[in-house]
Design a protein around this motif. Structure first.
Motif, PDB file in Angstrom:
ATOM      1  N   GLU A  67       6.099  -2.719  -1.569  1.00 45.01           N
ATOM      2  CA  GLU A  67       6.351  -3.783  -0.598  1.00 45.01           C
ATOM      3  C   GLU A  67       6.169  -3.271   0.833  1.00 45.01           C
ATOM      4  OE1 GLU A  67      10.173  -5.416  -1.256  1.00 45.01           O
ATOM      5  OE2 GLU A  67       9.684  -6.274  -3.228  1.00 45.01           O
ATOM      6  N   LEU A  68       6.659  -2.044   1.078  1.00 46.08           N
ATOM      7  CA  LEU A  68       6.458  -1.447   2.406  1.00 46.08           C
ATOM      8  C   LEU A  68       4.974  -1.238   2.683  1.00 46.08           C
ATOM      9  CD1 LEU A  68       7.654  -0.172   4.958  1.00 46.08           C
ATOM     10  CD2 LEU A  68       7.809   1.998   3.707  1.00 46.08           C
ATOM     11  N   LYS A  69       4.219  -0.843   1.669  1.00 44.25           N
ATOM     12  CA  LYS A  69       2.767  -0.676   1.825  1.00 44.25           C
ATOM     13  C   LYS A  69       2.107  -2.000   2.218  1.00 44.25           C
ATOM     14  CE  LYS A  69      -1.346  -0.150  -1.023  1.00 44.25           C
ATOM     15  NZ  LYS A  69      -1.863   0.088  -2.394  1.00 44.25           N
ATOM     16  N   GLY A  70       2.498  -3.085   1.519  1.00 50.56           N
ATOM     17  CA  GLY A  70       1.942  -4.387   1.862  1.00 50.56           C
ATOM     18  C   GLY A  70       2.281  -4.814   3.278  1.00 50.56           C
ATOM     19  N   GLN A  71       3.513  -4.558   3.702  1.00 50.93           N
ATOM     20  CA  GLN A  71       3.901  -4.912   5.068  1.00 50.93           C
ATOM     21  C   GLN A  71       3.122  -4.089   6.093  1.00 50.93           C
ATOM     22  OE1 GLN A  71       8.136  -4.380   5.175  1.00 50.93           O
ATOM     23  NE2 GLN A  71       8.547  -6.102   3.789  1.00 50.93           N
ATOM     24  N   LEU A  72       2.924  -2.800   5.793  1.00 52.75           N
ATOM     25  CA  LEU A  72       2.150  -1.957   6.707  1.00 52.75           C
ATOM     26  C   LEU A  72       0.696  -2.426   6.792  1.00 52.75           C
ATOM     27  CD1 LEU A  72       3.494   1.609   5.792  1.00 52.75           C
ATOM     28  CD2 LEU A  72       4.030   0.253   7.816  1.00 52.75           C
ATOM     29  N   GLN A  73       0.146  -2.846   5.675  1.00 54.18           N
ATOM     30  CA  GLN A  73      -1.226  -3.346   5.686  1.00 54.18           C
ATOM     31  C   GLN A  73      -1.346  -4.624   6.513  1.00 54.18           C
ATOM     32  OE1 GLN A  73      -2.153  -3.700   1.516  1.00 54.18           O
ATOM     33  NE2 GLN A  73      -2.901  -1.594   1.366  1.00 54.18           N
TER      34      GLN A  73
ATOM     35  N   ALA B 110      -5.899  10.977 -11.888  1.00 54.76           N
ATOM     36  CA  ALA B 110      -6.915  11.868 -11.318  1.00 54.76           C
ATOM     37  C   ALA B 110      -6.543  12.313  -9.910  1.00 54.76           C
ATOM     38  CB  ALA B 110      -8.268  11.162 -11.311  1.00 54.76           C
ATOM     39  N   TRP B 111      -5.965  11.431  -9.102  1.00 52.53           N
ATOM     40  CA  TRP B 111      -5.641  11.802  -7.724  1.00 52.53           C
ATOM     41  C   TRP B 111      -4.531  12.856  -7.678  1.00 52.53           C
ATOM     42  CZ3 TRP B 111      -6.546   8.728  -2.836  1.00 52.53           C
ATOM     43  CH2 TRP B 111      -7.735   8.005  -2.918  1.00 52.53           C
ATOM     44  N   LYS B 112      -3.530  12.719  -8.520  1.00 53.77           N
ATOM     45  CA  LYS B 112      -2.452  13.719  -8.538  1.00 53.77           C
ATOM     46  C   LYS B 112      -2.984  15.077  -8.981  1.00 53.77           C
ATOM     47  CE  LYS B 112       1.294  10.453  -9.580  1.00 53.77           C
ATOM     48  NZ  LYS B 112       0.469   9.234  -9.667  1.00 53.77           N
ATOM     49  N   ILE B 113      -3.799  15.062 -10.027  1.00 50.86           N
ATOM     50  CA  ILE B 113      -4.367  16.329 -10.518  1.00 50.86           C
ATOM     51  C   ILE B 113      -5.276  16.956  -9.468  1.00 50.86           C
ATOM     52  CG2 ILE B 113      -5.834  17.346 -12.295  1.00 50.86           C
ATOM     53  CD1 ILE B 113      -4.868  15.147 -14.190  1.00 50.86           C
TER      54      ILE B 113
ATOM     55  N   ILE C  79      -0.702   6.522  -2.965  1.00 55.63           N
ATOM     56  CA  ILE C  79       0.066   5.279  -2.891  1.00 55.63           C
ATOM     57  C   ILE C  79      -0.621   4.281  -1.967  1.00 55.63           C
ATOM     58  CG2 ILE C  79       2.262   4.289  -2.148  1.00 55.63           C
ATOM     59  CD1 ILE C  79       3.607   6.869  -3.033  1.00 55.63           C
ATOM     60  N   LEU C  80      -1.187   4.771  -0.877  1.00 61.93           N
ATOM     61  CA  LEU C  80      -1.797   3.881   0.100  1.00 61.93           C
ATOM     62  C   LEU C  80      -3.150   3.342  -0.342  1.00 61.93           C
ATOM     63  CD1 LEU C  80      -0.954   5.759   3.427  1.00 61.93           C
ATOM     64  CD2 LEU C  80       0.172   3.732   2.493  1.00 61.93           C
ATOM     65  N   PHE C  81      -3.948   4.164  -1.048  1.00 59.12           N
ATOM     66  CA  PHE C  81      -5.335   3.786  -1.320  1.00 59.12           C
ATOM     67  C   PHE C  81      -5.680   3.669  -2.804  1.00 59.12           C
ATOM     68  CE2 PHE C  81      -5.385   6.003   2.788  1.00 59.12           C
ATOM     69  CZ  PHE C  81      -5.994   5.054   3.583  1.00 59.12           C
TER      70      PHE C  81
ATOM     71  N   LYS D  16      -4.847  -2.527 -10.709  1.00 62.92           N
ATOM     72  CA  LYS D  16      -4.149  -2.076  -9.514  1.00 62.92           C
ATOM     73  C   LYS D  16      -2.705  -2.560  -9.533  1.00 62.92           C
ATOM     74  CE  LYS D  16      -8.223  -1.999  -6.502  1.00 62.92           C
ATOM     75  NZ  LYS D  16      -8.800  -2.502  -5.237  1.00 62.92           N
ATOM     76  N   VAL D  17      -1.864  -1.795  -8.870  1.00 64.71           N
ATOM     77  CA  VAL D  17      -0.455  -2.146  -8.763  1.00 64.71           C
ATOM     78  C   VAL D  17      -0.230  -2.730  -7.381  1.00 64.71           C
ATOM     79  CG1 VAL D  17       1.921  -1.325  -8.793  1.00 64.71           C
ATOM     80  CG2 VAL D  17       0.243  -0.360 -10.356  1.00 64.71           C
ATOM     81  N   GLY D  18       0.321  -3.916  -7.353  1.00 68.49           N
ATOM     82  CA  GLY D  18       0.610  -4.547  -6.072  1.00 68.49           C
ATOM     83  C   GLY D  18       1.810  -5.464  -6.200  1.00 68.49           C
ATOM     84  N   VAL D  19       2.696  -5.383  -5.276  1.00 68.94           N
ATOM     85  CA  VAL D  19       3.887  -6.221  -5.255  1.00 68.94           C
ATOM     86  C   VAL D  19       3.859  -7.013  -3.967  1.00 68.94           C
ATOM     87  CG1 VAL D  19       6.398  -6.303  -5.260  1.00 68.94           C
ATOM     88  CG2 VAL D  19       5.204  -4.596  -6.632  1.00 68.94           C
ATOM     89  N   ALA D  20       3.803  -8.310  -4.098  1.00 74.94           N
ATOM     90  CA  ALA D  20       3.780  -9.155  -2.907  1.00 74.94           C
ATOM     91  C   ALA D  20       5.167  -9.222  -2.296  1.00 74.94           C
ATOM     92  CB  ALA D  20       3.305 -10.562  -3.265  1.00 74.94           C
ATOM     93  N   ALA D  21       5.202  -9.234  -0.998  1.00 75.24           N
ATOM     94  CA  ALA D  21       6.482  -9.329  -0.294  1.00 75.24           C
ATOM     95  C   ALA D  21       7.100 -10.701  -0.527  1.00 75.24           C
ATOM     96  CB  ALA D  21       6.278  -9.098   1.201  1.00 75.24           C
TER      97      ALA D  21
END
Length: 391
Positions: A6-12, A215-218, A263-265, A292-297
């Protein structure tokens, strides 16, 4: 996790609304930190160390493309080096000129990496820059990362050699210039760091592009560990001293930055991964789909109450004393003039001219029916030629 998304969506949303101002603020802060680091490490000329000049130069660079910040930083370095030795200025200027001609002029958008790489070395987190740009970019960023590494070690070489070059006589100009160029270009630590940056970036990009889960974490973990191993093992082999504590802290910082960028991309749900197969006349296609994972505010519902409507529904209270005072005749027997709209008397029920509303409506309907009947009769007579027959 939902709170983070939710914070990511608000920042976007905030960035989409104020992206122009945010980009300028980031450019200003980056330029200010870069110029401060240069003045702090090789601040040989007191005039260029003036905070007003640093602040004004940062403001100007904030409204120009990032490549101008790189050019301003290079000019600032050359200005400080000029107060130490002309030979050092010559070598440093040639190195900057080659970087600009062969790369920055062709890819000016990657100039920000040249600024971030020396800052990362000064903050003891050099692995963070190649890991970050390999996750969100392409292998093209390996070239400015290598240039940024060379710039940092040249600045450090200037700082280390300043005491010797300031006491050198004018007759040894050529010898001092050749000596500085040899020390700057033959630095084993510099080339070892360049190799570690390139290997780290290529490894992170390859793993990030693969179809493995997480893949990104590895990629972030492998890149940070690989950078640390290359520098440590190469330092032992080449006889270069390395701070293992700083290497470990830099690797941890690189992994944390990689997780934040994921988390951002690249926020996806691997639990709902699907493997699909398609075919046509010539090929079979195997597709791995990850949602994709997305939670709307949550949207806020605001209920508005109109006070005017509330007052309109309320019963009106009439003050009898106020009404009696307004309708009272003025002194002298003269009536108070009334408005034109009030001068026309309204008929009362007891008056003979009064007619009930029901009767008026019935009379109106009857007249309408008579008019329609008359028109219909005339129309039929005309169609049947009854008027002509009567004649």
């Amino acid at each position: 996790m939902n709170g983070i998304l939710e914070l990511k969506g608000q920042l976007q949303e905030v960035y989409a609304k104020y992206s122009k101002y945010i980009d300028k603020a980031i450019q200003f802060i980056l330029a200010l930190i870069t110029f401060y680091m240069i003045n702090h490490n090789i601040g040989f000329m007191n005039m260029l160390k003036n905070p007003i000049i640093t602040l004004g130069l940062s403001v100007v660079c904030a409204f120009l493309p990032p490549v101008f910040t790189v050019l301003a930083a290079a000019a600032l370095v050359l200005g400080h080096v000029y107060s130490v030795s002309l030979g050092m200025v010559l070598v440093t200027a040639i190195a900057f000129l080659l970087m600009f001609i062969f790369y920055l002029r062709l890819a000016p958008r990657t100039a920000i990496v040249v600024l971030l790489m020396p800052l990362a070395y000064m903050l003891k987190i050099p692995a963070a820059v190649p890991v970050a740009f390999a996750l969100v970019g392409t292998p093209v960023y390996a070239v400015p990362s290598a240039f940024g590494t060379i710039v940092y070690f040249m600045i450090r070489q200037v700082k280390d050699s300043a005491a010797t070059l300031q006491t050198a006589e004018e007759s040894g100009f050529i010898a001092d210039t050749m000596g500085f160029a040899k020390q700057a270009l033959a630095s084993k630590e510099m080339w070892l760091s360049v190799a570690a940056v390139l290997i780290c970036m290529l490894a992170v990009y390859s793993i990030r592009r693969s179809a493995v889960a997480h893949a990104w974490k590895i990629a972030s973990a492998v890149g940070a560990v690989l950078y640390m191993v290359v520098v440590a093992v190469g330092g032992v082999a080449l006889g270069v001293k390395a701070s293992y504590g700083s290497l470990f802290a830099g690797a941890i910082a690189a992994v944390i930055i990689g997780l934040i960028l994921e988390i951002l991309f690249f926020a996806v749900d691997y639990a709902k991964c699907e493997s699909l197969q398609y075919e046509d006349d010539e090929y079979y296609y195997y597709v791995k789909a990850i949602p994709k994972v997305g939670v709307a505010a949550p949207e806020k519902t605001v209920k508005r109450i109109n006070k005017r409507d509330e007052l309109r529904n309320e019963s009106e209270v009439i003050d009898s004393d106020e009404l009696r005072r307004k309708t009272k005749k003025p002194a002298g027997g003269k009536k108070k003039p009334q408005a034109k709209s009030q001068q026309k008397a309204q008929p009362r029920k007891n008056d003979p001219v009064y007619e009930a509303p029901e009767r008026r409506q019935a009379k109106k309907e009857k007249m309408t029916e008579s008019a329609e009947h008359l028109l219909l009769t005339r129309s039929l007579r005309k169609d049947l030629n009854l008027d002509e027959d009567g004649k």
